[in-house]
Design an enzyme around this catalytic site. Structure first.
Site, mmCIF file in Angstrom:
data_model
loop_
_atom_site.group_PDB
_atom_site.id
_atom_site.type_symbol
_atom_site.label_atom_id
_atom_site.label_comp_id
_atom_site.label_asym_id
_atom_site.label_seq_id
_atom_site.Cartn_x
_atom_site.Cartn_y
_atom_site.Cartn_z
ATOM 1 N N THR A 1 1.786 -5.608 1.968
ATOM 2 C CA THR A 1 1.746 -6.399 0.736
ATOM 3 C C THR A 1 1.348 -7.841 1.029
ATOM 4 O OG1 THR A 1 3.384 -4.993 -0.347
ATOM 5 C CG2 THR A 1 3.151 -7.241 -1.193
ATOM 6 N N ALA A 2 2.047 -8.463 1.965
ATOM 7 C CA ALA A 2 1.759 -9.867 2.274
ATOM 8 C C ALA A 2 0.341 -10.032 2.821
ATOM 9 C CB ALA A 2 2.775 -10.401 3.290
ATOM 10 N N GLY B 1 3.986 -0.990 1.871
ATOM 11 C CA GLY B 1 4.848 -1.562 2.893
ATOM 12 C C GLY B 1 4.931 -3.073 2.752
ATOM 13 N N CYS B 2 5.877 -3.650 3.477
ATOM 14 C CA CYS B 2 6.109 -5.090 3.365
ATOM 15 C C CYS B 2 4.971 -5.886 4.000
ATOM 16 C CB CYS B 2 7.452 -5.445 3.981
ATOM 17 S SG CYS B 2 7.738 -4.783 5.629
ATOM 18 N N TYR B 3 4.661 -5.614 5.264
ATOM 19 C CA TYR B 3 3.529 -6.306 5.881
ATOM 20 C C TYR B 3 2.238 -6.069 5.086
ATOM 21 C CZ TYR B 3 6.138 -7.135 10.295
ATOM 22 O OH TYR B 3 7.027 -7.554 11.257
#
Lengths: 342, 342, 342, 342
Positions: free
Chosen positions: C152-153, C148-150
């Protein structure tokens, strides 16, 4: 106190009406309806109204609209024409913020709005609610057709020229830009943030429903048919309309003076000094139209810039202005908000 | 009528003061100064004020500030401390929207603000203008230090917990997000539209001037030093602060009830129902702080969400609230604006 | 040439995959499916792809997905788990951009995603597609669960600390901000331009589906359970995630060096110089994660700033990176886009 | 490899040139100058270029510009005219992205740009770099005057009509809207985020410098003087120009076919299907101009919609296209970026 009802309060014109009426000293909010949200507290849907509006949405069937002094329709097109007669018969005055009563020619209305009209006689009775044109008639009206947002900005910009007969009304151009709230609070893909932000586009170039409305208003002022090219655009801001209007001079005038005189007594039209460039934010959240007059390089083409907040002077604010007129109040009552800048 | 002067009216807190004061029923705007814009009509610089504010900017030397009842400083840091004593001596009350009188420890102030303080005795006299903490002192104050925007949102969110002593004040985290107007109306590259739009970033992580101000307020409430990590961020919107606050529970409480009781009598603090997520727009252009309390998965960490409009409750609105208190008016006078949504 | 199929190409991760794959030198786009848009040319729906993508959307039943080398699922959660087995059996490799195969504990997945899992054995087989952690396993995988995006960061920001065991993993805080495209291309009122623009809010504070995903990744790195408070926010920009991460130091390290060494060989992770503040726009439209390490006032709290483009390193770009690894290409093939600034 | 120098690389056209040239397979970046930033690494100023551009800004005096094959001027107006002759004498080709060589009539240039021209003979030699008009001349040119952003969008939209002689060229109207990056990266109050966001306005209605440039191009195409009203507007987005063009039909044509044939061989002009409404985002970050042709209600007025990215086809991309032509490369080399949507 004026007892006010609102039909269809979950859209942007509805919540804007609530914002203005909650600050209006002569108004008692009596009812607001929503089929989908009946039972929900208004302030739960719009937290900006917490502590300011105590009402719940009621089911349209149960709302005491016929005991109101005035009912606003903030509904999709086609709703007000079904319900207005009963209200008028009950002695309630009606202000329709949708388009049901704006176009006098029923055939034109039916063509552009794609439905049969349910109350042509009421169209004939309705007063087009642009106070700068129809103030006296509005005072006495039972039924007011509140103008569209583009039509308000465009007509206020063109009217002094068209009334004075000093431009070629056969080739008027209105290039208009609207904030996204003009598209309403509908769950549609094309007005998602990720689609509409950092983006600019025209739409409806083949024909937009506000075209016949503007044409009708200008034709009345001109005393003849007008030729108008109207191109609306979607601009990545929430509120505001900026109409850039082009008209070719056919008779010399002091155009700046013409506008200043035409609007000298108007509380909500502000003619700017020559060579001004009005920002839409200079009217944000206020019921003002600001207008600037240009004649680039002294040529034959006039360029008129006209800005409003589409939700205020273009919708809810103008509706309150009409309500004030209809009830014998000072036209400016409850409309003293200073624009929010920045 | 209260005669009001404003020093430094060309920034965003200045124009916001004008917006609010123009609608205030008990105020007469007597003077507004600007070195750079002396002689310019205020409404020429801010067309949103056309028809509402007739004043011109005056040169600071010529302005009749000493005949005002109250003077607001909407100036850069370091100006008010030079001019306040003369005004106080003339019997004028002063509200400083900058930081000159906010920090009681002169050494700390001088370190963070990088200059010598010109009036340490006035710092001692000044009342920190957070009405939710210092209401009675504000009523009697000659000199009020209006809080910063981040400090207002952050303190209002942490105060009930810190006062009650139920969280670990050694490890508080305040992750705060501000609209760009918080950076002021300065011609700086990093806040250009093309730099700040469609972008998000932290800044000042090594240390921001609002850190010692927040620490001071929380330490007073806690009765001891607090450990606070404060990270401000720039978010691509004009107005609004959203503070997301993290605190570890050290003693069980009904935290929702704690907040509701703490702010039950506060006209400008709105504790939302449990599990709410306040939007910054729900307070746009209004003097309200909305707060929500969360305890994710019932764990040890509390998450408090606190939103204000940085220019209103975070600056000009709170200053007017303080003015009302100082002059014996109802605290809410002239602050009844309904938030502008959308 | 790698024959590529895409299931569900009408959302933002789908169109972003198309943008990247259209520029990939080793890829032949063989099929893209959409139930609702079958027969529509892709470039009619996304005019940005005119002249670059000739495909039409096909009905999922008719698409020759089983003759592809790799199929990407850019579908809602719950679709890939139904269709993956048949593709794997046909010798097709699969990369799922949704969450079906991300969480190893089926019970946790079912609780957070609210459905029964259709293929628990494939969850066991799937490789979590974070190349910075699982590069070698990805190379050999038949099935990759794209993060997911969150997650990953957040993981890229915490991993060096957690792996090194130098922070208190019992009280990690991730305060994350996302552009609106992270919510997808769904017709929902809350992500309309007029709702999400000029506004900021938290959401899902009680629990967001990315929480167990992040916790799982950090727990593997820590070799024990971690305590994480995760608060996502919606910020008015199209693309970008900014994760602000808080961790308390338990063992002194040269933290800057720790991050630099951890990511020295990583082509898509950029450790910034000390005291930097990465903008989300510095990675806009590119597959890069930029990270900055702060220790405010030399205290006990570390603050890590981690930014990605949610649609690239947070979705489609990372998926292409995984595809490159799975097919023995240089990991960076087709991912050389320079960020678009301004 | 083409050795490239850039004079003035700290503005938006400079950084956009760097973005494109960093991805260009036939270019070696040899030097980039900035008086103010000499010694600063380019990637420190523009972190989006970290890992992609290794150069430092050099002082103009020290830069080896005379050993380049081509030098781009991304400077304010008036710089290139001072330095071009020496470069040409050294055998370096020059592409000026400013306006120094765009207007053939020196008197008109001096009037609109408010300075004396330093090199009128070079104006005579310079080729106006609109490849769709001057492709062959550009191939052989030593000096190319890269067109302005508005002039590119406007001319590409009007040219087929004007060349065909089928509209009234005495009354053309170009209503153009630009993203804020068109105003450059200057620290000016009026383009601050808090001023330009959520706002729309016209500017320069009395006369904008791009007016004589557009008039010149259209007059050449028409073989006579043209009458043009040009109104630029500032729209709250970073990139993009949308030109809405109005022309009255004087001779019937199949206008759709006219445009399609005119641009059939053009790699960077895309004529959309009838009744299309191009978004500016459909060309974001790419070197494409998309054009749609409308004839509302079959009347006499044509409405042409023309969109470009002002920094790409309106500046740096067109400059690279010209460089490709001048050096015998495929015109599209290094310009294959797919637009970034959303």
């Amino acid at each position: 106190m004026i007892k006010v009802g609102i039909v269809g309060g979950t859209g942007y014109t509805g919540v804007e009406l609530l914002r203005l009426l909650a600050q209006h000293p002569e108004v008692e909010l009596a009812a607001i309806t929503s089929r989908g949200e009946a039972g929900t507290a208004v302030a739960d849907m719009f937290p900006s109204l917490r502590g300011r509006v105590q009402l719940q949405f009621s089911d349209p069937k149960d709302a005491p609209l016929d005991r109101c002094d005035v009912v606003f329709f903030a509904t999709p097109n086609g709703v007000a024409m079904q319900q207005t007669r009963a209200l008028l018969d009950a002695g309630v005055r009606v202000i329709d913020l949708a388009a049901d009563f704006r176009i006098k020619d029923i055939g034109i209305w039916e063509k552009w709005y794609g439905m049969s009209h349910a109350a042509p006689d009421l169209v004939a009775e309705a007063v087009y609610g642009l106070p700068e044109v129809n103030r006296e008639a509005i005072r006495k009206a039972r039924l007011v057709a509140n103008p569209g947002c583009y039509p308000t900005a465009t007509q206020l910009g063109f009217l002094p020229l068209v009334e004075a007969g000093c431009v070629d009304v056969g080739y008027l151009v209105a290039d208009a830009k609207s904030g996204v709230s003009g598209a309403g609070r509908k769950a549609e893909t094309n007005i998602l943030f990720s689609e509409a932000s950092d983006n600019f586009k025209a739409y409806g170039v083949q024909g937009h429903r506000h075209l016949p409305e503007i044409r009708q208003g200008l034709a009345i002022a001109a005393g003849r048919e007008v030729g108008l090219t109207f191109v609306p655009h979607l601009t990545p801001m929430i509120r505001g309309i900026h109409a850039t209007l082009y008209a070719r001079v056919t008779r010399e005038e002091d155009f700046q003076a013409l506008f200043e005189q035409r609007y000298a007594a108007e509380p909500f039209v502000d003619v700017l000094p020559p060579k001004s460039h009005p920002d839409t934010r200079s009217v944000r959240a206020a019921n003002t139209c600001r207008i600037a007059i240009h004649r680039p390089q002294g040529g034959e083409m006039l360029v008129i810039l006209s800005v409003i907040d589409n939700l205020v002077k273009g919708a809810a604010g103008q509706a309150v202005q009409n309500m004030n007129l209809m009830h014998g109040l000072d036209e400016c009552t409850g409309l003293g908000q200073v624009p929010v800048l920045p």
